[in-house]
Design an enzyme around this catalytic site. Structure first.
Site, short mmCIF file in Angstrom:
data_model
loop_
_atom_site.label_atom_id
_atom_site.label_comp_id
_atom_site.label_asym_id
_atom_site.label_seq_id
_atom_site.Cartn_x
_atom_site.Cartn_y
_atom_site.Cartn_z
N ASP B 95 1.15 6.14 0.03
CA ASP B 95 2.00 5.72 0.40
C ASP B 95 3.48 5.60 -1.35
OD1 ASP B 95 2.19 2.98 -0.81
OD2 ASP B 95 1.75 1.63 1.11
N ASP B 270 -2.03 4.63 10.28
CA ASP B 270 -2.94 3.88 9.41
C ASP B 270 -2.86 2.13 9.50
OD1 ASP B 270 -1.32 2.17 7.04
OD2 ASP B 270 -0.45 3.71 7.87
#
Lengths: 379, 379
Positions: B95, B270
Site C-alpha cells: 500500500d 486484502d
C-alpha cells in the site's frame, strides 16, 4: 497404541563417566544423552509440534502443575491422555508439579502429607500429595512419571536441606507404592535431593536406590548455585546410581551445562532456556550465544548459520531476525525458539556421536573453542 | 530474478459481473479473484511464510507505513528488497502508507503536497508525498505499487468527501509521473475514492481511467459503513473501470464481503481479519465463524473441520484449541491464524472454480447456507 516395548534402558557405549544408549518407552525410543524441550501447558511456546519433532527431539516434558490447574488431569484423560490431547505421539515425561507449586503458587502450606496451595490462575485451592501426583501423571498418560519432591532454592542452612531431602524420600516411598497400580510399561523415577551438601546427596541417592526406581533424577540443582557446585554434586551422586538405569538432571541448562553433565554420566536433561531465550532474542549457535536485539545485526545480510540443519538459521538474514525482534513480531520469537531447539538437539547428537567414538573430551573442547572464538562480525 | 513476464492481467472466464483469470507479476502469477494476506511489518503475524504459501496465497500485502518507519525502505533496499528481506519470493503488493498515516500516526498535517506526521514508534517526524510513496515502494521492490491517497472514515460531509477525493486524484497524477522512472515490469494502481457518494465515486473512477493505470483499486470502504453501502459503491464504480484491468477492493473483508464483492467484479482483496481474528480465538469455517473461547468447546474432541486442507483444522481437537486460547499460548494464535488463512484461500479457490463453471450464484448460495446452518454442537 503400544507399538514399542515397555520401559527399558540400554547403554550402547561408554566414554569415561559418559554413556550413550536409549530409553525405550511405550511411545518410542529416546536416544541418550537426550534433551527434552519443555511444553509447559501442553504446548511448546511458539513452536509447532512438527518442528519440535523435526528439530530432533525424541521426548518432551509436560508440567503437571500447569496441566492439573488447566485444563485439568481428568479432562485430559477424558480426551484420551496428554499425547493425544496435544497430538504428540512420541514419548512424554511429566514432572510431579512440586517445583512449580514452590515457585508459582501462592499461600502454599507444606507438611508431611503434601502441599496445599492456591492456583496462580484463579486463587482456587488445590492439594498435591504423593498419591495425587502419581494419579495425575497416570491420568495424563506420561511415559515417564516423576515422584513428588520438595525442591528448595540454594543457599539454605544444612538443617533445612536435610528436612527437605528426608521429606522427599518419604514421598518417594509413597509415590512408589501409589505407582504399583499404574498401567504397565510406564516408568517412575526417584529424585535425589540434598542441595549442595555432599553427604545429604549421598544419603538421598543411597536411600532411593534401595527403593529401586526405573530411573533416577538429580533435582534441586540450577536453583541459584554456581555451575561448579552443580557439577560437583553430579560427581558426588552418580557413583551411587546403578549403571543400568537412566540418570536425569532436572531443569538444566545452558549448552555448557549439558556438556559438563553429560561428561559426568547424565543421560537426560530438560530446560526452558531454548524457547525462553528465543522469545527474548537470544540464540545459541556454534559461535556462542548471539543477542539479536543488538544493533550490530540491523544491516547484516548473513544468516545465523548457513550450515545449520535449522531452516530458520539458514533462510533468514540476521537483519530480518533483528527487525522481527525489535518489532515484537511473533514470528521472531517463533523462528529464534526453533533455532535454539535445533541447536540443543544438534549438540546432543554431537555428544552421542562423540561418546560412541570415544572422543567426548575432544568434542567438548572443540565445541567450547567454537563458542569462545565467538561470532565473527559482518565484513 | 524475473522468471515470469512483466505485469499483465488476463480474464479466463466471466460469470455475470464476476471474472476469473490471473495477474502476472515479475515474481509470479496471482490467480484471481485473489485474497492477499497482510504481512504488515514484513511478517505474517504468527504464521510461517511456508504456511502462508501452503495455505494457497499467491501474493501478500506489505504496509509501507510500517516498513518506512522500521527498518526503513533504504535499509530494505540495501538488503536486496522486500522479497529477499522476508524470504517470500512470490508477488508482493504494497500500500502507499496513506491509510496508516491517517489511522496510526500522531500530529499529522495534511496539505496538497503530502502528509507530515510523527512516527507512532518514537515520535520522529516523517513526510510522505506522492513522490516519496512511489520511491519507498520502488525501494521495497513491490510488484504492485499503490498511489498515495487520502482515505477518510465514514460518514463525512459531502464537501469533505469531495476534497479528499480530489486531493487523491491530484496525488494519483503525481504518482503516475513519479512511477515513470520505476524499474520495468512493476505495476501502479490508482485508487478510486469518494466515500459513500455515488457521483463522487463515478467522477473519481472516470478521472483515474483517463490517467490509464495498470489496475484500479476501490479505497475508502469498510471504514464504518454498512455492507450494503460498500456493495452499492462497488456496483457504482465497476462499470467505469476497463474490463482488461484488475480491480482491487482495499482492506476488505469478511468471507461474506468477499463473496459479495467478487460477484460484483472485484479481482483482488486484502484484509487483516484472518490473522487478527485468529489471534483472538475466532475462526472461519464452512459452518460459519466459531469462537474458540466459548466454554462449549472445552471437552469437545472433534477437530474444527476434518475435511479441511489445513492441518491445524484437522489435527487438533476443539478442546485443545480452546485450552491454548484460554492459556494464552502463542501456538493457539498460530494455529487459528493458519486455519483462517486456509479458509480464506479455499473460499477464493471455490469462487474461482465457480466462476469458471458459470455457477458463482449457486456457489455463493451454498456457501452462505453452510454458514447459516452453523456449527453443530458436540453429541
Amino acid at each position: 497404541m503400544t507399538a514399542f516395548p515397555a520401559f527399558a534402558f540400554r547403554v550402547d557405549a561408554i566414554d569415561g563417566a559418559a554413556r550413550t544408549g536409549a530409553v525405550s518407552t511405550p511411545h518410542g525410543e529416546v536416544r541418550t544423552p537426550a534433551f527434552m524441550p519443555v511444553g509447559t501447558q501442553g504446548a511448546m511456546k511458539g513452536v509447532h509440534w512438527r518442528d519440535v519433532k523435526a528439530s530432533g527431539a525424541d521426548i518432551v516434558l509436560g508440567n503437571t502443575y500447569h496441566l492439573m490447574l488447566r485444563p485439568g488431569a481428568e479432562r485430559i484423560a477424558e480426551l484420551g491422555g496428554l499425547h493425544r490431547f496435544v497430538n504428540w505421539p512420541h514419548p512424554i515425561l511429566t514432572d510431579s508439579g512440586g517445583f512449580q507449586v514452590m515457585s508459582l503458587s501462592e499461600l502454599r502450606k507444606i507438611d508431611h502429607n503434601g502441599v496445599a496451595f492456591r492456583s496462580h490462575l484463579d486463587g482456587a485451592m488445590f492439594a498435591l500429595t504423593p498419591e495425587r501426583a502419581i494419579e495425575i501423571q497416570t491420568l495424563l498418560g506420561s511415559d515417564i512419571v516423576m515422584q513428588l519432591d520438595e525442591c528448595i532454592r540454594l543457599p539454605q542452612p544444612q538443617a533445612e536441606l536435610e528436612r527437605a531431602m528426608k521429606l522427599s524420600l518419604a514421598w518417594a516411598e509413597r509415590c512408589k507404592r501409589a505407582f504399583e497400580s499404574a498401567p504397565p510399561g510406564r516408568a517412575l523415577f526417584g529424585i535425589v535431593q540434598g542441595g549442595d551438601d555432599r553427604s545429604l546427596r549421598a544419603a538421598s541417592a543411597r536411600a532411593l536406590v534401595d527403593m529401586d526406581f526405573a530411573g533416577y533424577a538429580v533435582g534441586g540443582l540450577a536453583v541459584g548455585e554456581p555451575q561448579a557446585v552443580m557439577l560437583a554434586m553430579i560427581e558426588e551422586v552418580v557413583p551411587f546410581l546403578p549403571a543400568d538405569r537412566p540418570r536425569y538432571l532436572m531443569g538444566v541448562g545452558t549448552p555448557d551445562d549439558l556438556l559438563g553433565a553429560a561428561s559426568r554420566g547424565i543421560d537426560m536433561f530438560d530446560c526452558v532456556l531454548p524457547t525462553r531465550n528465543g522469545r527474548h532474542g537470544l540464540v545459541y549457535t556454534r559461535f556462542g550465544a548471539i543477542n539479536l536485539r543488538n544493533a550490530r545485526h540491523a544491516a547484516d545480510p548473513r544468516p545465523l548459520d548457513p550450515e545449520s540443519r535449522c531452516p530458520a538459521a539458514r533462510d533468514y538474514s540476521r537483519a530480518y531476525l533483528h527487525h522481527l525482534v525489535k518489532a515484537g513480531e511473533m514470528i521472531g520469537a517463533m523462528l529464534l525458539s526453533e533455532v535454539n531447539l535445533y541447536y540443543y538437539q544438534d549438540l546432543m547428537a554431537g555428544v552421542r556421536g562423540a561418546i560412541a567414538a570415544g572422543k567426548l573430551a575432544e568434542f567438548c573442547a572443540a565445541t567450547r573453542e567454537g563458542w569462545a572464538r565467538g561470532d565473527v562480525a559482518a565484513v
